[in-house]
Design a protein around this motif. Structure first.
Motif, PDB file in Angstrom:
ATOM      1  N   MET A 117       1.272  -1.175  -0.022  1.00  0.00           N
ATOM      2  CA  MET A 117      -0.121  -0.537  -0.374  1.00  0.00           C
ATOM      3  C   MET A 117       0.668   1.380   0.028  1.00  0.00           C
ATOM      4  O   MET A 117       1.981   1.063   0.914  1.00  0.00           O
ATOM      5  N   MET A 118       0.892   1.940  -0.631  1.00  0.00           N
ATOM      6  CA  MET A 118       1.051   3.776  -0.974  1.00  0.00           C
ATOM      7  C   MET A 118      -0.056   4.973  -0.832  1.00  0.00           C
ATOM      8  O   MET A 118      -0.407   4.360  -1.286  1.00  0.00           O
ATOM      9  N   PRO A 119       0.560   5.468   0.810  1.00  0.00           N
ATOM     10  CA  PRO A 119      -0.370   6.397   0.620  1.00  0.00           C
ATOM     11  C   PRO A 119       0.054   8.199  -0.056  1.00  0.00           C
ATOM     12  O   PRO A 119       1.873   8.100  -0.599  1.00  0.00           O
ATOM     13  N   ILE A 120      -0.833   8.536  -0.117  1.00  0.00           N
ATOM     14  CA  ILE A 120      -0.458   9.106  -1.884  1.00  0.00           C
ATOM     15  C   ILE A 120      -2.039  10.587  -1.292  1.00  0.00           C
ATOM     16  O   ILE A 120      -2.865  10.705  -1.394  1.00  0.00           O
ATOM     17  N   LEU A 121      -0.824  12.200  -0.644  1.00  0.00           N
ATOM     18  CA  LEU A 121      -1.714  12.905  -0.524  1.00  0.00           C
ATOM     19  C   LEU A 121      -1.710  14.109  -1.925  1.00  0.00           C
ATOM     20  O   LEU A 121      -0.821  14.420  -2.314  1.00  0.00           O
ATOM     21  N   GLY A 122      -3.078  13.368  -2.631  1.00  0.00           N
ATOM     22  CA  GLY A 122      -3.026  13.883  -3.716  1.00  0.00           C
ATOM     23  C   GLY A 122      -4.779  14.765  -3.867  1.00  0.00           C
ATOM     24  O   GLY A 122      -5.829  13.784  -3.303  1.00  0.00           O
ATOM     25  N   ASP A 123      -5.331  15.094  -4.823  1.00  0.00           N
ATOM     26  CA  ASP A 123      -6.603  15.281  -5.598  1.00  0.00           C
ATOM     27  C   ASP A 123      -6.846  14.574  -6.227  1.00  0.00           C
ATOM     28  O   ASP A 123      -6.085  14.329  -7.610  1.00  0.00           O
ATOM     29  N   ALA A 124      -7.510  13.981  -6.342  1.00  0.00           N
ATOM     30  CA  ALA A 124      -8.276  12.575  -7.757  1.00  0.00           C
ATOM     31  C   ALA A 124      -8.737  13.592  -8.736  1.00  0.00           C
ATOM     32  O   ALA A 124      -8.662  13.038  -9.705  1.00  0.00           O
ATOM     33  N   THR A 125      -8.995  14.524  -9.343  1.00  0.00           N
ATOM     34  CA  THR A 125      -9.379  15.635  -9.719  1.00  0.00           C
ATOM     35  C   THR A 125      -8.319  16.214 -10.523  1.00  0.00           C
ATOM     36  O   THR A 125      -8.310  16.859 -11.490  1.00  0.00           O
ATOM     37  N   LYS A 126      -7.155  16.207 -10.220  1.00  0.00           N
ATOM     38  CA  LYS A 126      -5.844  15.950 -10.804  1.00  0.00           C
ATOM     39  C   LYS A 126      -4.655  14.889 -10.980  1.00  0.00           C
ATOM     40  O   LYS A 126      -4.071  14.563  -9.698  1.00  0.00           O
ATOM     41  N   TYR A 130      -0.051  13.232  -9.304  1.00  0.00           N
ATOM     42  CA  TYR A 130       0.569  11.882  -8.987  1.00  0.00           C
ATOM     43  C   TYR A 130       0.596  10.741  -9.625  1.00  0.00           C
ATOM     44  O   TYR A 130       0.915   9.548  -9.372  1.00  0.00           O
ATOM     45  N   SER A 131       1.129  11.375 -11.032  1.00  0.00           N
ATOM     46  CA  SER A 131       1.746  10.760 -11.852  1.00  0.00           C
ATOM     47  C   SER A 131       3.167   9.709 -11.423  1.00  0.00           C
ATOM     48  O   SER A 131       3.322   8.487 -12.387  1.00  0.00           O
ATOM     49  N   MET A 132       4.088  10.894 -10.804  1.00  0.00           N
ATOM     50  CA  MET A 132       5.251  10.331 -11.339  1.00  0.00           C
ATOM     51  C   MET A 132       5.259   9.169  -9.755  1.00  0.00           C
ATOM     52  O   MET A 132       5.861   8.081  -9.431  1.00  0.00           O
ATOM     53  N   SER A 136       1.713   3.325 -14.281  1.00  0.00           N
ATOM     54  CA  SER A 136       0.245   3.052 -14.832  1.00  0.00           C
ATOM     55  C   SER A 136      -0.533   1.807 -13.786  1.00  0.00           C
ATOM     56  O   SER A 136       0.139   1.076 -12.695  1.00  0.00           O
ATOM     57  N   ALA A 137      -1.678   1.240 -14.268  1.00  0.00           N
ATOM     58  CA  ALA A 137      -3.257   0.933 -13.257  1.00  0.00           C
ATOM     59  C   ALA A 137      -3.700  -0.330 -14.267  1.00  0.00           C
ATOM     60  O   ALA A 137      -4.219   0.063 -15.351  1.00  0.00           O
ATOM     61  N   ASP A 138      -4.128  -1.117 -13.070  1.00  0.00           N
ATOM     62  CA  ASP A 138      -4.885  -1.807 -13.955  1.00  0.00           C
ATOM     63  C   ASP A 138      -6.002  -2.166 -13.400  1.00  0.00           C
ATOM     64  O   ASP A 138      -7.270  -1.331 -14.694  1.00  0.00           O
ATOM     65  N   ILE A 139      -6.467  -1.408 -12.236  1.00  0.00           N
ATOM     66  CA  ILE A 139      -7.862  -0.939 -12.340  1.00  0.00           C
ATOM     67  C   ILE A 139      -8.435  -0.067 -11.262  1.00  0.00           C
ATOM     68  O   ILE A 139      -6.871   0.984 -10.458  1.00  0.00           O
ATOM     69  N   VAL A 140      -8.869   1.140 -11.373  1.00  0.00           N
ATOM     70  CA  VAL A 140      -9.143   2.565 -10.617  1.00  0.00           C
ATOM     71  C   VAL A 140     -10.399   1.920  -9.762  1.00  0.00           C
ATOM     72  O   VAL A 140     -10.817   1.707 -10.773  1.00  0.00           O
ATOM     73  N   TYR A 141     -10.557   2.226  -8.311  1.00  0.00           N
ATOM     74  CA  TYR A 141     -11.102   1.973  -7.657  1.00  0.00           C
ATOM     75  C   TYR A 141     -11.736   3.361  -7.196  1.00  0.00           C
ATOM     76  O   TYR A 141     -10.751   4.293  -6.869  1.00  0.00           O
TER      77      TYR A 141
END
Ligand code: SAM
Length: 221
Positions: A117-126, A130-132, A136-141
């Protein structure tokens, strides 16, 4: 304890209750019940505390998660559901995005119990913010309880090349005056307009009021 079919053998049930196999035996995240069977520890997964568990308990049939999935989790809060997703994907990674500072502090502590698990302080609308970390991802929940829920998840699917999306749509976050049914239909319509195929949609009643889970994927799937 029996594996629930439809879950790639990753979710278990016993006498009507759901469980995940704990990646971190002996530790509770939110006071959940721990059960040991033949040397394996399972954590109870309460459908009233988790919309993903509610989806399965309500009869949801589409479950794209597997042992090695890379999951981008938007709206992780303190990590209750995300910790079960981490149990489900022990060889994958769960990128947990949360923008509220107070919840993020609890999320960091939850993520400390699980190496995947990796915590990321970020805004899902941007997603650029957090792309760095994600690549890549297989699934977005997604479980963010704000406006434009369909567009936010589609933007993230596109940004990270994900094959599957799962969004818990909260009707009241979009418009308190419109009927939940019209909001769910609009969200499904928007996901299709964005070029995806709806795989399943299911009300989360009786566990969550005025919520629907939509599971969707790329048209090529
Ligand atoms: C309903 S709670 C999530 C519960 C969590 N998914 C679980 O099952 O354990 C919604 C969370 O989304 C977060 N949130 C709302 N908008 C967000 C955004 N744009 N970016 C990141 N997090 C957001 C809120 O701070 C809140 O913690």
């Amino acid at each position: 304890m029996e594996a629930v079919d439809r879950t790639n053998g990753r979710v278990f049930s016993d006498r009507g209750r759901l469980y995940t196999e704990s990646l971190c035996p002996g530790k509770r995240i939110y006071g959940e019940r721990l059960v040991s069977v033949s040397g394996t520890e399972y954590r109870e997964w309460d459908p009233r505390r988790s919309k993903l568990s509610a989806y399965l308990s309500a009869g949801g049939r589409s479950f794209p998660f597997g042992t090695g999935s890379r999951v981008l989790y938007l709206g992780a809060s303190s990590g209750t559901t995300a910790s079960h997703v981490a149990d489900i994907c022990p060889e994958g990674k769960v990128f947990c995005v949360e923008f509220a500072q107070r919840m993020f502090r609890e999320l960091v502590s939850t993520c400390g119990t699980r190496p995947n698990m990796m915590p990321i302080l970020g805004d899902a609308t941007k997603p650029d913010g957090y792309s760095m970390f994600v690549g890549s991802a297989d699934i977005v929940y997604q479980d963010v309880a704000q406006k434009r829920q369909a567009d936010i998840i589609c933007d993230n699917m596109d940004a990270f090349g994900a094959q599957y999306g799962m969004v818990a749509v909260k009707a009241r976050s979009e418009d308190v005056t419109a009927s939940p049914e019209s909001i769910f239909a609009a969200a499904e319509g928007r996901i299709k307009e964005r070029g995806f195929r709806i795989i399943d949609e299911l009300s989360l009643e009786p566990y969550e009021k005025s919520h629907e889970m939509i599971v969707f994927g790329r048209k090529s799937l």
